[in-house]
Motif scaffolding. Structure first.
Motif, mmCIF file in Angstrom:
data_model
loop_
_atom_site.group_PDB
_atom_site.id
_atom_site.type_symbol
_atom_site.label_atom_id
_atom_site.label_comp_id
_atom_site.label_asym_id
_atom_site.label_seq_id
_atom_site.Cartn_x
_atom_site.Cartn_y
_atom_site.Cartn_z
ATOM 1 N N GLY A 39 60.726 18.015 72.685
ATOM 2 C CA GLY A 39 60.836 18.685 71.420
ATOM 3 C C GLY A 39 60.183 20.051 71.352
ATOM 4 N N PRO A 40 60.286 20.711 70.117
ATOM 5 C CA PRO A 40 60.980 20.149 68.958
ATOM 6 C C PRO A 40 62.507 20.257 69.074
ATOM 7 C CG PRO A 40 60.164 22.321 68.430
ATOM 8 C CD PRO A 40 59.697 22.034 69.837
ATOM 9 N N SER B 279 61.804 19.153 58.844
ATOM 10 C CA SER B 279 61.514 18.071 59.782
ATOM 11 C C SER B 279 62.129 18.405 61.133
ATOM 12 C CB SER B 279 62.054 16.740 59.260
ATOM 13 O OG SER B 279 63.480 16.787 59.174
ATOM 14 N N SER B 280 61.595 17.776 62.183
ATOM 15 C CA SER B 280 62.154 17.926 63.524
ATOM 16 C C SER B 280 61.809 16.691 64.326
ATOM 17 C CB SER B 280 61.612 19.178 64.218
ATOM 18 O OG SER B 280 60.219 19.056 64.444
ATOM 19 N N VAL B 281 62.532 16.511 65.460
ATOM 20 C CA VAL B 281 62.268 15.395 66.359
ATOM 21 C C VAL B 281 61.418 15.944 67.497
ATOM 22 C CG1 VAL B 281 63.285 13.630 67.821
ATOM 23 C CG2 VAL B 281 64.462 14.345 65.722
ATOM 24 N N SER B 282 60.186 15.450 67.622
ATOM 25 C CA SER B 282 59.253 16.031 68.602
ATOM 26 C C SER B 282 58.154 15.045 68.923
ATOM 27 C CB SER B 282 58.646 17.327 68.025
ATOM 28 O OG SER B 282 57.693 17.873 68.898
ATOM 29 N N ARG B 283 57.727 15.100 70.190
ATOM 30 C CA ARG B 283 56.555 14.317 70.592
ATOM 31 C C ARG B 283 55.671 15.214 71.455
ATOM 32 N NH1 ARG B 283 58.928 10.189 72.849
ATOM 33 N NH2 ARG B 283 59.051 9.059 70.888
ATOM 34 N N PRO B 284 54.432 15.565 71.010
ATOM 35 C CA PRO B 284 53.814 15.197 69.726
ATOM 36 C C PRO B 284 54.447 15.925 68.532
ATOM 37 C CG PRO B 284 52.436 16.745 70.874
ATOM 38 C CD PRO B 284 53.564 16.429 71.822
ATOM 39 N N ALA C 31 59.779 25.311 63.349
ATOM 40 C CA ALA C 31 59.018 24.183 63.894
ATOM 41 C C ALA C 31 58.507 24.577 65.282
ATOM 42 C CB ALA C 31 59.916 22.940 63.961
ATOM 43 N N PHE C 32 57.213 24.264 65.587
ATOM 44 C CA PHE C 32 56.597 24.660 66.855
ATOM 45 C C PHE C 32 55.867 23.467 67.461
ATOM 46 C CE2 PHE C 32 52.766 26.274 69.073
ATOM 47 C CZ PHE C 32 53.397 26.943 70.113
ATOM 48 N N ASN C 33 56.126 23.198 68.821
ATOM 49 C CA ASN C 33 55.461 22.120 69.552
ATOM 50 C C ASN C 33 54.431 22.751 70.491
ATOM 51 O OD1 ASN C 33 54.741 20.092 71.457
ATOM 52 N ND2 ASN C 33 56.669 19.005 71.034
ATOM 53 N N SER C 34 53.144 22.463 70.277
ATOM 54 C CA SER C 34 52.069 23.093 71.072
ATOM 55 C C SER C 34 52.013 22.554 72.496
ATOM 56 C CB SER C 34 50.726 22.859 70.369
ATOM 57 O OG SER C 34 50.464 21.472 70.253
ATOM 58 N N ILE C 35 52.632 21.389 72.793
ATOM 59 C CA ILE C 35 52.624 20.812 74.137
ATOM 60 C C ILE C 35 53.760 21.392 74.976
ATOM 61 C CG2 ILE C 35 52.743 18.671 75.482
ATOM 62 C CD1 ILE C 35 50.198 18.992 73.802
ATOM 63 N N THR C 36 54.976 21.386 74.438
ATOM 64 C CA THR C 36 56.133 21.886 75.186
ATOM 65 C C THR C 36 56.249 23.395 75.101
ATOM 66 O OG1 THR C 36 57.643 21.691 73.304
ATOM 67 C CG2 THR C 36 57.374 19.742 74.703
ATOM 68 N N GLY C 37 55.597 24.035 74.098
ATOM 69 C CA GLY C 37 55.692 25.473 73.895
ATOM 70 C C GLY C 37 57.008 25.918 73.307
ATOM 71 N N ARG C 38 57.788 24.994 72.811
ATOM 72 C CA ARG C 38 59.092 25.330 72.243
ATOM 73 C C ARG C 38 59.008 25.483 70.730
ATOM 74 N NH1 ARG C 38 63.394 21.203 75.068
ATOM 75 N NH2 ARG C 38 63.279 22.022 77.215
ATOM 76 N N SER C 39 59.958 26.275 70.178
ATOM 77 C CA SER C 39 60.103 26.402 68.723
ATOM 78 C C SER C 39 61.594 26.422 68.375
ATOM 79 C CB SER C 39 59.408 27.670 68.213
ATOM 80 O OG SER C 39 60.050 28.820 68.743
ATOM 81 N N SER C 40 61.903 26.035 67.132
ATOM 82 C CA SER C 40 63.281 26.104 66.637
ATOM 83 C C SER C 40 63.240 26.292 65.123
ATOM 84 C CB SER C 40 64.063 24.831 66.995
ATOM 85 O OG SER C 40 63.502 23.697 66.354
ATOM 86 N N ILE C 41 64.350 26.843 64.569
ATOM 87 C CA ILE C 41 64.377 27.168 63.140
ATOM 88 C C ILE C 41 65.622 26.554 62.486
ATOM 89 C CG2 ILE C 41 63.078 29.314 63.454
ATOM 90 C CD1 ILE C 41 65.763 30.823 63.183
ATOM 91 N N ASP C 42 65.545 26.441 61.138
ATOM 92 C CA ASP C 42 66.690 26.053 60.313
ATOM 93 C C ASP C 42 66.487 26.662 58.931
ATOM 94 O OD1 ASP C 42 69.137 24.835 59.804
ATOM 95 O OD2 ASP C 42 68.185 23.053 58.921
ATOM 96 N N SER C 43 67.579 26.913 58.202
ATOM 97 C CA SER C 43 67.505 27.632 56.919
ATOM 98 C C SER C 43 68.251 26.886 55.825
ATOM 99 C CB SER C 43 68.099 29.040 57.061
ATOM 100 O OG SER C 43 67.386 29.781 58.027
ATOM 101 N N VAL C 44 67.852 27.197 54.570
ATOM 102 C CA VAL C 44 68.520 26.701 53.356
ATOM 103 C C VAL C 44 68.813 27.904 52.472
ATOM 104 C CG1 VAL C 44 68.353 25.253 51.299
ATOM 105 C CG2 VAL C 44 67.309 24.494 53.443
ATOM 106 N N THR C 45 70.057 28.033 52.000
ATOM 107 C CA THR C 45 70.436 29.122 51.098
ATOM 108 C C THR C 45 70.374 28.635 49.656
ATOM 109 O OG1 THR C 45 71.868 30.091 52.768
ATOM 110 C CG2 THR C 45 72.256 30.748 50.479
ATOM 111 N N LEU C 46 69.652 29.389 48.789
ATOM 112 C CA LEU C 46 69.445 29.017 47.396
ATOM 113 C C LEU C 46 70.123 30.035 46.487
ATOM 114 C CD1 LEU C 46 67.982 27.167 45.298
ATOM 115 C CD2 LEU C 46 66.091 28.811 45.396
#
Length: 707
Positions: free
Chosen positions: A393-394, A416-421, A457-472
């Motif tokens: 993850g994430p 939310s995201s799927v990630s361990r940790p 969303a950022f995972n400190s173990i894998t060093g990966r990040s990903s984003i998602d957006s909502v339009t209001l």
């Protein structure tokens, strides 16, 4: 008006008339020894008449006399007041055609055929033989009875017997013949005899039919495909057979010294498996039948465990092994309680007869609870679960929250995201960081707060990040929805417009009539983004309660109802009242018309106005005759409609007198009566003895009263 005198001269002559005569028996057919009455319905007085039985006369009556015919039978009675005929203790000789003939005052005829029958009696039945063998023997059942006429039918239990391939009904149904009897022909049989007046049935008869053995079945006390070693197996043999079949047993084709329907196997071992055969014989039919059952016996599994080979890491090969104690026929792997198949999943494979489960590149989809299940023919066992968790993850980052909102409100966004940790989260709007954390609650919104909200969303173990957006999108809600007609009057056959107004960010308007949506057609159109409803032309079907529903993304509002009632008329103007009246009396006329609002009514005699209102009452004088006209008018539609009737005056009748002058009423001579009256006489009707009669020469003839 003057006086009129009307004189009438007539002679009475009687001419034959016509009327219908019906004969109704109290019962038909009639049982021997009972009574029957033949009634005469719907007739007048018969002065001269006859009762006939076939060609023979029973009774003849005439004024002052009654004559009995020579063929009159004992027990036959005639009622001269009702003309009915009663027959007592009838016999078969009383069957035949009974005729009533009216000779005077009219000539007519009615007849009925009477049917006298003997009741069913002396009902008996017997069978040719009772002890039979299925498929080999035939049997005949015979029924007899007395009575007229007779119908025969046979019953097997509650079912009626019908002819078929094996069954024949002979001698008019008196005989039931069954060829090649079966076990279902045992009965009980009975014969039912009936005619039109009675019925009877014989005593029940049963057949003793030997059959079988057939349908042999071996059953075990607990049916299994395979039995575990040490089990007690109790075999039982049954067959369809009458009388009961005798049994003996065989094992793998060899006859055993075991007789009877049961064979018990105790504390079984694998060398006792094989074919067990039951043979049955019927001592009467001398037929044999057999059935075989295969018995399988094996040992059970005692232990199953799962062992990992190292630790599961995303992208690194990983194995699980299944260790089993005891004979094994098959091993299956499960994930989260569902079986795995390497034919449909190319990320896993099985080795060493399925005892090893291998993952080429473990990833998120491989997380779960793993087990192995080992089985043989008599047992199965499943290992404890192994919880496989892969670090990753994430992945699948998802921002959620409302897409629309009302000005002045606050909204909540979640990430939310799927990630361990577990990942860490940050929110951004217009490129600026506005919140850290998975949940973001905004301040009260204005229309400038419309736009895209982004979660990282950022995972400190894998060093990966990903984003998602909502339009209001932020909207002003709908309010103050109204329907107006702009002071128009809804008049039939003219155009009419309703307008829907509302405050707020209105996106859609829907018109309704009587709470049902309106759609455009050849008389209804919508303009100005459906805010205007245009009807052309108006009809009465347009009456109803109209509303408009204004909608925005955040709410909707419906107007109060506008009650549309189309003004129309007057139509179908009608006037009612008498067409003739008498001087010195009064008369009332009524007027009505279809109109909305209600019409105003004006009355005229010829061209002179008499008054207003839906009714007119007038005292009658010499100048009251003529054309009465009602005019209905509608002040809103501006229309009017007329209806008229012609009224005639008459002088009432008085001083009605009947006199014969100086004549003497002498038998067989003509005689004249004169009717005089004062007033407008239109018709004179004569009465005799208080009853109206028709004046014809025949009806006054002296001959009409002769018998």
């Amino acid at each position: 008006m003057g006086h009129k005198v009307l004189a009438v001269f007539f002679t009475l002559i009687c001419a034959p008339g016509l009327y219908a005569v019906f004969l109704v028996p109290s019962k038909n057919p009639v049982a021997v020894g009972t009574n029957v009455t033949i009634k005469v319905n719907d007739t007048g007085i018969i002065t001269v008449g006859l009762w006939l039985f076939g060609p023979s006369t029973l009774y003849m009556w005439y004024p002052g006399g009654l004559t009995q015919g020579a063929s009159l039978q004992t027990g036959t009675e005639f009622d001269s007041s009702t003309y009915q005929l009663t027959l007592s203790s009838v016999t078969l000789k009383n069957s035949g055609l009974y005729v009533l003939e009216s000779m005077v005052p009219i000539k007519t005829r009615a007849e009925i055929a009477l049917d006298v029958q003997e009741p069913v009696s002396n009902t008996t039945a017997f069978v040719s033989m009772t002890n039979l063998v299925e498929f080999n023997d035939t049997v005949t059942l015979t029924c007899s009875a007395s009575g007229t006429p007779l119908w025969f039918s046979w019953h097997n239990g509650s079912s009626t017997v019908t002819p078929g391939e094996r069954v024949e009904l002979r001698n008019g149904g008196r005989e039931l013949f069954i060829n090649g009897v079966t076990r279902y022909d045992e009965g009980p049989f009975k014969c039912l005899v009936k005619n039109n007046i009675s019925h009877a049935e014989t005593n029940q008869m049963n057949l003793n039919i030997s059959y079988g053995p057939g349908n042999l079945v071996i059953t075990a006390s607990s049916e299994k495909m395979v039995y575990v070693s040490g089990s007690d197996i109790f075999l039982s043999c049954s067959a369809d057979s009458k009388p009961t079949a005798a049994f003996y047993w065989m094992y793998n084709g060899n006859r055993l010294n075991v007789y009877g329907s049961s064979y018990n196997l105790r504390n079984t071992t694998q060398n006792m498996r094989g074919e067990y055969t039951c043979v049955g014989k019927n001592p009467v039919t001398l037929r044999y039948a057999e059935v075989t059952k295969m018995i399988q016996i094996v040992d059970p599994i005692s232990a199953v465990t799962v062992h990992p080979a190292g630790y599961p890491v995303e992208g690194t090969a990983f194995n699980l092994s299944c260790n089993v104690v005891g004979p094994v026929d098959s091993i299956h792997w499960m994930k989260n309680g569902k079986y795995l198949d390497d034919d449909t999943d190319d990320t896993i494979t099985f080795f060493n007869n399925n005892s090893i489960l291998s993952f080429y590149h473990p990833d998120l989809s491989d997380d779960g609870l793993y087990q192995c299940a080992a089985s043989n023919a008599v047992s199965n066992m499943t290992s404890q679960t192994y919880d496989l968790m892969v670090n990753y993850g994430p992945n699948n980052t998802e921002a959620s929250g409302p897409h629309i909102a009302v000005v002045g409100s606050s909204v909540t966004f979640s990430c939310s995201s799927v990630s361990r940790p577990q990942s860490q989260y940050s929110w951004y709007f217009s490129g600026l960081n506005v919140k850290n954390g998975s949940v973001y609650v905004t301040e009260p919104l204005s229309k400038t707060n419309s736009g895209e909200y982004t979660c990282m969303a950022f995972n400190s173990i894998t060093g990966r990040s990903s984003i998602d957006s909502v339009t209001l999108a932020v909207y002003v809600p709908v309010s103050n929805v109204t329907v107006t007609s702009n002071n128009q009057q809804p008049i039939f056959n003219q155009s009419f417009t309703l307008t829907c107004t509302a405050n707020g960010d209105v996106q859609h308007i829907q018109w309704m009539k009587n709470e049902k949506n309106l759609n455009s057609d050849n008389m209804i159109n919508f303009t100005d983004n459906q805010s205007v409803l245009y009807i052309n032309p108006l009809t009465l079907s347009d009456n109803g309660l109209y509303q408009c529903l204004a909608t925005t993304a955040v709410n909707n509002m419906t107007s109060v109802t506008y009650d549309l009632k189309v003004f129309y008329g007057p139509w179908n103007t009608t006037i009612s009242g008498p067409l003739v009246g008498a001087v010195g009396h009064n008369v009332t006329f009524s007027c009505s018309a279809d109109s909305h609002p209600t019409s105003r009514y004006s009355w005229f005699l010829n061209s002179t106005k008499l008054g207003e209102g839906p009714e007119l009452t007038k005292d009658l004088s010499l100048n009251s005759s003529g054309r009465y006209t009602c005019m209905a008018s509608n002040e809103i539609t501006g229309r009017s409609s007329n209806a008229s009737l012609e009224f005639t005056l008459r002088y009432p009748i008085s001083n009605v007198i009947v006199n014969a002058g100086n004549q003497q009423p002498v038998f067989n001579q003509s005689f004249t009566l004169t009717c005089t009256a004062t007033g407008d006489v239109e018709h004179i009707q004569w009465k005799k003895n208080g009853m109206f009669f028709i004046l014809t020469m025949e009806s006054l003839s002296p001959m009409a009263t002769r018998p």
